[in-house]
Scaffold this active site. Structure first.
Site, PDB file in Angstrom:
ATOM      1  N   ASP A 308      -1.953  21.109 -21.949  1.00 56.06           N
ATOM      2  CA  ASP A 308      -2.038  20.446 -20.650  1.00 56.06           C
ATOM      3  C   ASP A 308      -2.177  18.954 -20.887  1.00 56.06           C
ATOM      4  OD1 ASP A 308      -1.837  22.528 -18.848  1.00 56.06           O
ATOM      5  OD2 ASP A 308      -3.917  23.124 -19.198  1.00 56.06           O
ATOM      6  N   GLU A 349     -11.333   5.783 -11.710  1.00 53.18           N
ATOM      7  CA  GLU A 349     -10.234   4.839 -11.488  1.00 53.18           C
ATOM      8  C   GLU A 349     -10.757   3.574 -10.822  1.00 53.18           C
ATOM      9  OE1 GLU A 349     -10.016   8.079 -10.687  1.00 53.18           O
ATOM     10  OE2 GLU A 349      -8.161   8.877 -11.545  1.00 53.18           O
ATOM     11  N   PHE A 378     -11.907   7.291   0.514  1.00 54.81           N
ATOM     12  CA  PHE A 378     -10.598   7.940   0.436  1.00 54.81           C
ATOM     13  C   PHE A 378     -10.624   9.244   1.224  1.00 54.81           C
ATOM     14  CE2 PHE A 378      -7.810  11.032  -1.514  1.00 54.81           C
ATOM     15  CZ  PHE A 378      -6.633  10.318  -1.717  1.00 54.81           C
ATOM     16  N   THR A 379      -9.596   9.486   2.024  1.00 60.38           N
ATOM     17  CA  THR A 379      -9.481  10.815   2.652  1.00 60.38           C
ATOM     18  C   THR A 379      -8.072  11.326   2.408  1.00 60.38           C
ATOM     19  OG1 THR A 379      -8.644   9.997   4.755  1.00 60.38           O
ATOM     20  CG2 THR A 379     -11.047  10.177   4.529  1.00 60.38           C
ATOM     21  N   LYS A 396      -6.490  -0.033  -0.683  1.00 57.49           N
ATOM     22  CA  LYS A 396      -5.584   0.279  -1.799  1.00 57.49           C
ATOM     23  C   LYS A 396      -5.251   1.766  -1.696  1.00 57.49           C
ATOM     24  CE  LYS A 396      -8.820   1.644  -5.431  1.00 57.49           C
ATOM     25  NZ  LYS A 396     -10.130   1.746  -4.766  1.00 57.49           N
TER      26      LYS A 396
END
Lengths: 685, 565
Positions: A308, A349, A378-379, A396
């Protein structure tokens, strides 16, 4: 991790003591007949011992002192072989027992009712499959199982050596727990998934116990060869007596037995079992549990590794590496906006953006509270995160999400061509673009790079030299996948992979006759793990994954697969090397014993005594002593395994034939000569 | 002198090497049923044979294939036995030879059917022309063809994958006789006739010698028998003196041609093997190992014989000529002895019994290794392949993978069968030799005493067990005892070995071919050649060391001390 391996020294005094006792226990013909070569040696040893008594009683006319020594060394031959097996077993058991200890002493809280927490206390060893147990803070998980209710922080250091606790909860990929691990906080209800004696640990222990151990396919084949050779040599030696009768003489049974024992493959016959057990043991040292010995062998045969991308080839997280501003925007401006938007973003990140801005542009981290800024997380709907302060709004996010966002306010907005170029460029390099927008004005793009692990390229080169192909599996688009594949140096990749694609890949490769190894942790990996020839489940993975796999990595380190392959190869090489050595040894034995055997009938055969062994008795004795001692001398190699440097088969073969084949021919000539000198110096004959 | 002799060995090898490739290619086409230049003539014949015999030509698995082969050879033995027993009622019995005794008839029937051609009798006074032609020569063709088709079936086990079948015995048999053995024999016979071999049906000539006695000079269809004797590695002579007889081997040229014919098909089959598995190097590797062992034997025997007996060196120069024909000389005899024993032919042009101990030990070792140095047509190749499997298995592990040969995994089942096939021979040799050594019938056989007598016994037993058929001479083997035990040895050495061999093939053909990678054991380089030789010597050869040291080896050292037998 290599540096975390639990190493036992080769000669641990406790193990040594047990092994010595066990080598006598193993003289029992019932257990010894598992090793046909040594069984034959035991029979002729008993015969020699009888001859010894007969010679003492003067029933036969032979030197009792000589027969006595021969039979003594023959007993040693059998004992040394037993000792080797006992040593390997002892080391394996010590390893497994340290894991098992916890389990034996655990008291389990068996739930009497699924809904409540009513329970009774029973010893963990009495737990059966499908029993429900309650484990509370500070409790030790009594058996392998699956969490059916609750969330808990679990310390797995007893098994993995990893000190950081892990969060486990019911459902999903983090629901399985291992016996012997400890709950640090909260409580869980666990459904036991194995019967007593069936847990991974129990299976492991069975693998290192000589008497119960199932021989691996390869070991069976080798045993057949050894048995065949033993039968032929048995006939060849027995018929010498008839040939001698034709020549008008007889040969003493003692020297015939000496010849037989020295030319049948006692070296490999005596060490075969130890080599197999030690191979499993080496896996345990690397914190890998194997479900069967054949899985370890299969690991040596693997042609293709499926890896992976995330977590194996690259670090799990992407890191910001560049800020690329659009025309008319300064880099500093973009970096500033990017940092502001990420101040409250605790994802790796996000952190990496803050750090990059600081390191590259000297922008110190600002306090979001002091700025009186509001963080917009963030959603899944917006696919952006950002910050609001002093009437500024900075976001962003994925490029298309950002453009959609601008278009919502300005329907005629057309993204500049320049942006598309930058975004495309970044994707092509295997990275992820993150577009920054301030007050609905596009500033530029953050380049989030997938960081390939430092030494991974060298390891793939190593694998390639061993003839193993690596295939990277990733959900990324082909463009990104190709770039990472190139950087990491894998041979091939499967992009946009769904679980079914992985399965298909395994099937097509197997149809070509290849053997595949893979790692997995999720339930959706289970079918592929079961289908692959070597499936290594991460200990952190689900119960389903672990059951489908034939090995479990307690460290949950997917890169371990490479180590496993090496251990498998090393096991096979050790077996082959010692077989070759054992068979090559025969050449010299004839030159020692044949001239000695016929010394009265045909003294002219002394010309074959190229080692110039002193007397016929000392020659025979030296051969028998060498034959016994070589088993002990090779024991450390059997336990540690032959040194293995990854290289092509052609190079390894040439090297090993030289060392173990040619060496196997030469070493006994020298060894027997030295023993002969000592034997004569001590006046033993 | 020596240089010229070595040059002859070199030329011999060179010609074999040059012929290997074209013939190998031809054989491949024959068995893959591709077009060959003989098709226009032979295809109708083939069709006719199928029509008359109503043979089932469907693909067979290894059990059916082996059963067909065993049935065919069993009938062959019975048929030949009846001819031998009834020859006094059959035509072309000019000398009114009586029927052959049951024990000898059994021995001969087995001997010629198993491609051994061990002859404990004197042909001139035992067998009629009818027996020679329709009994023995027919089996010369059929036993050779049997060997070839088994080798082809074994090759298919490597060439095919995930299959059950390894060809059709009857189809392969017909093709190997029609396309290979008959045309080659025809050409060679004609050359032999031109060189002066008789080819007629005339009764023996009774002549009055100068001394006034009557001498019977036998003749008959010699040339046709000689060609298949060599090509099919049969070795059974028309005359008692075999290829030392001036009718069987009149000139140095026929001698050289016979040697070439003995190796011809066996060598070509290595190339056929390479082509079948789609990598000709695999064939060359086997051939290299064969040639290295062959040259080793040839040079040792040659130098032993050319240097002569040390005891009489002072008054006889020019090497050991005892038991050799002057027209062949030492090189012609030494080389022939190695060729015939390496290749399981068994024809002789000199008496191996009269070689020096270490000169005579090489033919014996060649036989004991199991006839794998070129070997019998076909049987040599599958024998060598069994050793290759062993070598791959023993040392293949050393590269860290389950051993594979040509992409086929070598696992417990193959090893079980291979070990059985390889080890039957030494067991057979040791047991029957031991029996001969302690039975009162057995010890009466050898004409010499001491180690030389022992060598005579073990040579006879080995020759029969390994289906070589050459005689060391110096042993009276035409007794009920030796006829029986050599007969049994030949049966075991041929058919008992074939069964596990074909079982190996049956198991291999079912396997997938694993594509090779840098991690695969390479079987096309010098390392593998040396490995193969090492395994042949240690696993196949060393077991005979005690026996040999009681025979030729001790005889050598005794000779150096002036003691001879």
């Amino acid at each position: 991790m290599a540096d975390k391996t639990k190493k036992t020294t080769i000669f641990d005094p406790v193990i040594l003591k047990d092994a010595v006792i066990n080598s006598f226990v193993k003289l029992n013909p019932k257990t010894l007949c598992r090793s046909p070569v040594m069984f034959v040696v035991e029979i002729v040893t008993v015969l020699t011992t009888i001859l010894l008594f007969l010679s003492i009683a003067k029933v036969i006319d032979e030197n009792p002192f000589f027969i006595g020594q021969i039979s003594l060394w023959l007993w040693f031959t059998v004992l040394f072989a037993n000792f080797s097996e006992a040593m390997a077993e002892g080391r394996g058991k010590a390893q497994a027992n340290s894991l098992r200890q916890t389990k034996v002493e655990t008291i389990a809280k068996l739930l009497t009712n699924e809904k409540s927490t009513d329970h009774k206390l029973i010893p963990a060893t009495e737990l059966k499959r499908d029993d429900l147990v309650l484990v509370e803070t500070g409790g030790i998980i009594p058996g392998d199982g699956e969490i059916i209710e609750g969330v808990a922080l679990i310390d797995e250091s007893a098994i993995t050596g990893e000190s950081a606790a892990v969060l486990k909860q019911s459902g999903g990929d983090k629901s399985s727990v291992t016996a012997g691990t400890c709950v640090i906080s909260d409580w869980i209800k666990v459904k036991i998934t194995s019967n007593p004696g069936e847990s991974f640990l129990d299976q492991m222990i069975a693998l290192v116990e000589g008497a119960k151990r199932q021989k691996t396919p390869n070991e069976i084949a080798l045993s057949i060869l050894l048995v065949g050779m033993t039968i032929v040599f048995l006939i060849a030696t027995a018929t010498i007596e008839m040939f001698a009768i034709y020549a008008g003489t007889t040969i003493s049974i003692t020297s015939l037995i000496a010849l037989l024992v020295t030319i049948i493959p006692t070296t490999i016959g005596g060490l075969l079992s130890a080599i197999g057990i030690a191979g499993i043991d080496r896996l345990v040292q690397h914190n890998v549990l194997a479900m069967s010995g054949s899985a370890v062998e299969a690991a040596g045969d693997v042609d293709t590794l499926l890896l992976d991308k995330t977590g194996t080839i690259t670090f799990g997280n992407r890191m910001a590496s560049d800020f690329i501003p659009l025309a008319g925007i300064s880099e500093m401006e973009l970096a500033d906006a990017a940092q502001l938007s990420s101040l409250s973003d605790e994802t790796p990140e996000g952190r990496s953006i803050v750090v990059l801005a600081k390191n590259k542009y000297g922008l110190n981290e600002r306090n979001i509270a002091q700025l009186k800024a509001e963080f917009i997380p963030f959603t899944a709907q917006t696919r952006m995160s950002g910050v609001l302060f002093e009437n500024n709004e900075i976001y962003k996010g994925a490029t298309d999400a950002v453009i959609d966002f601008i278009k919502r306010g300005n329907k005629s907005f057309e993204p500049p061509k320049e942006l598309n170029l930058i975004v495309e460029q970044i994707s092509m390099n295997g990275s992820t673009p993150l577009t920054v927008v301030k007050n609905k004005k596009l500033l530029g793009v953050i380049n989030l790079k997938d960081i390939v692990k430092g030494d991974i390229r060298e390891r793939f080169d190593e694998l390639r030299r061993m003839g193993i192909r690596t295939i990277m599996i990733t959900g990324d688009n082909p463009l990104t996948a190709a770039a990472i594949a190139k950087e990491a140096g894998v041979d091939d990749f499967l992009a946009g992979a769904k679980p079914q694609d992985k399965m298909n890949l395994i099937r097509t490769e197997q149809a070509k006759g290849k053997l595949l190894a893979m790692t997995g942790d999720g339930t959706n990996d289970a079918p592929a793990l079961a289908q692959s020839d070597v499936g290594v489940a991460m200990n952190s993975g689900t119960q389903a994954a672990k059951e489908a796999a034939n090995m479990i990595d307690l460290d949950s380190n997917p890169t371990k697969l490479i180590e496993i392959v090496k251990i498998g190869k090393q096991l096979l090489i050790t077996r082959g090397a010692l077989t070759t050595f054992s068979i090559a040894n025969d050449v010299s034995k004839y030159f020692a014993i044949i001239p000695a055997m016929f010394c009265t009938t045909y003294p002219e055969l002394r010309a074959l005594n190229i080692m110039h062994l002193e007397t016929s008795h000392s020659a025979i004795l030296s051969a028998v002593i060498f034959n016994a001692l070589i088993i002990i001398a090779l024991l450390p190699i059997s336990l540690r395994g032959v040194k293995y440097k990854p290289a092509s088969a052609a190079i390894i073969l040439r090297h090993n034939i030289f060392v173990y084949g040619i060496g196997g021919i030469i070493v006994p000539f020298i060894g027997m000569k030295i023993i002969d000198i000592i034997v004569n110096f001590l006046n033993l004959v | 002198m020596i240089l010229a002799d070595i040059f002859q060995i070199f030329i011999y090898c060179l010609i074999i090497l040059v012929l290997t490739k074209p013939l190998g290619s031809y054989l491949t086409k024959v068995f893959n049923r591709e077009n060959t230049f003989l098709d226009p003539i032979l295809c109708p014949v083939e069709k006719l044979i199928y029509k008359l015999s109503a043979a089932n030509t469907e693909e067979q698995d290894w059990i059916q294939y082996t059963k067909s082969m065993l049935l065919f050879n069993f009938i062959g033995i019975i048929f030949l036995y009846l001819i031998l027993r009834l020859q006094n009622f059959l035509p072309f019995n000019y000398e009114h030879l009586s029927p052959i005794s049951p024990d000898l008839a059994f021995n001969i029937a087995v001997s010629f059917t198993s491609n051994t051609n061990w002859q404990s009798y004197i042909p001139e006074t035992t067998t009629s022309y009818f027996t020679e032609i329709l009994g023995l020569t027919v089996q010369n063709f059929l036993s050779a063809a049997t060997g070839i088709v088994l080798a082809i079936a074994f090759m298919r086990a490597f060439a095919r994958e995930s299959s059950n079948t390894i060809g059709n015995f009857w189809g392969d048999l017909v093709r190997s006789v029609l396309w290979i053995l008959l045309p080659l024999s025809l050409v060679l016979s004609i050359v032999f006739v031109f060189e002066g071999m008789p080819q007629n049906f005339n009764p023996p000539v009774h002549v009055q010698t100068l001394e006034g006695k009557t001498q019977i000079i036998p003749q008959g269809p010699v040339a046709s028998r000689e060609s298949i004797k060599a090509l099919g590695t049969n070795g059974g002579g028309f005359f008692n003196a075999n290829s030392a007889h001036s009718y069987e081997n009149p000139t140095p040229l026929t001698n050289f041609l016979q040697m070439l014919a003995i190796f011809l098909i066996g060598a070509a089959l290595t190339n056929t093997f390479g082509r079948m598995v789609k990598d000709q190097r695999q064939g060359w590797v086997l051939l290299s190992a064969m040639f290295i062992l062959f040259l080793g034997g040839a040079l040792i025997t040659y130098f032993q014989e050319i240097s002569g007996n040390p005891l009489i060196k002072s008054f006889i120069t020019g090497g050991n000529m005892e038991g050799k024909e002057v027209r062949f000389g030492i090189i012609g005899s030494a080389l022939y002895s190695i060729v015939t024993t390496a290749a399981s032919c068994g024809a002789v042009n000199s008496m191996h019994d009269s070689f020096l101990p270490l000169g005579g030990v090489m033919p014996l070792i060649n036989i004991m290794l199991g006839e794998i140095i070129i070997g019998g047509v076909g049987s040599g190749l599958y024998g060598m392949l069994l050793f290759a499997i062993m070598a791959v298995f023993i040392s293949g592990l050393m590269v860290g993978r389950t051993p594979e040969y040509l992409g086929k995994k070598i696992e417990a089942k193959e090893i079980k069968m291979t070990v059985l096939a390889v080890l039957i021979l030494p067991i057979c040799v040791h047991c029957f030799t031991a029996l001969s050594c302690i039975s009162s019938y057995g010890v009466k056989g050898p004409l010499n005493i001491g180690p030389h007598g022992f060598a005579e016994i073990i040579y006879a037993i080995s020759s029969a067990s390994a289906n070589n058929g050459s005689s060391f001479a110096g042993i009276n083997a035409n007794t009920s005892f030796y006829n029986l035990i050599t007969g049994l040895a030949m049966l075991i050495g041929r058919f008992l070995i074939i069964i596990p061999t074909m079982a190996t093939a049956g198991s291999l053909v079912r396997k997938k071919i694993i594509p090779s990678s840098p991690g695969t054991l390479p079987t096309t380089n010098l390392t593998f050649v040396s490995l193969l030789i090492l395994v042949i010597i240690t696993v196949g050869g060393l077991v005979y060391f005690p026996a040999l040291s009681l025979g030729p080896i001790v005889e050598h050292f005794l000779m150096l001390k002036g003691i001879t037998f």
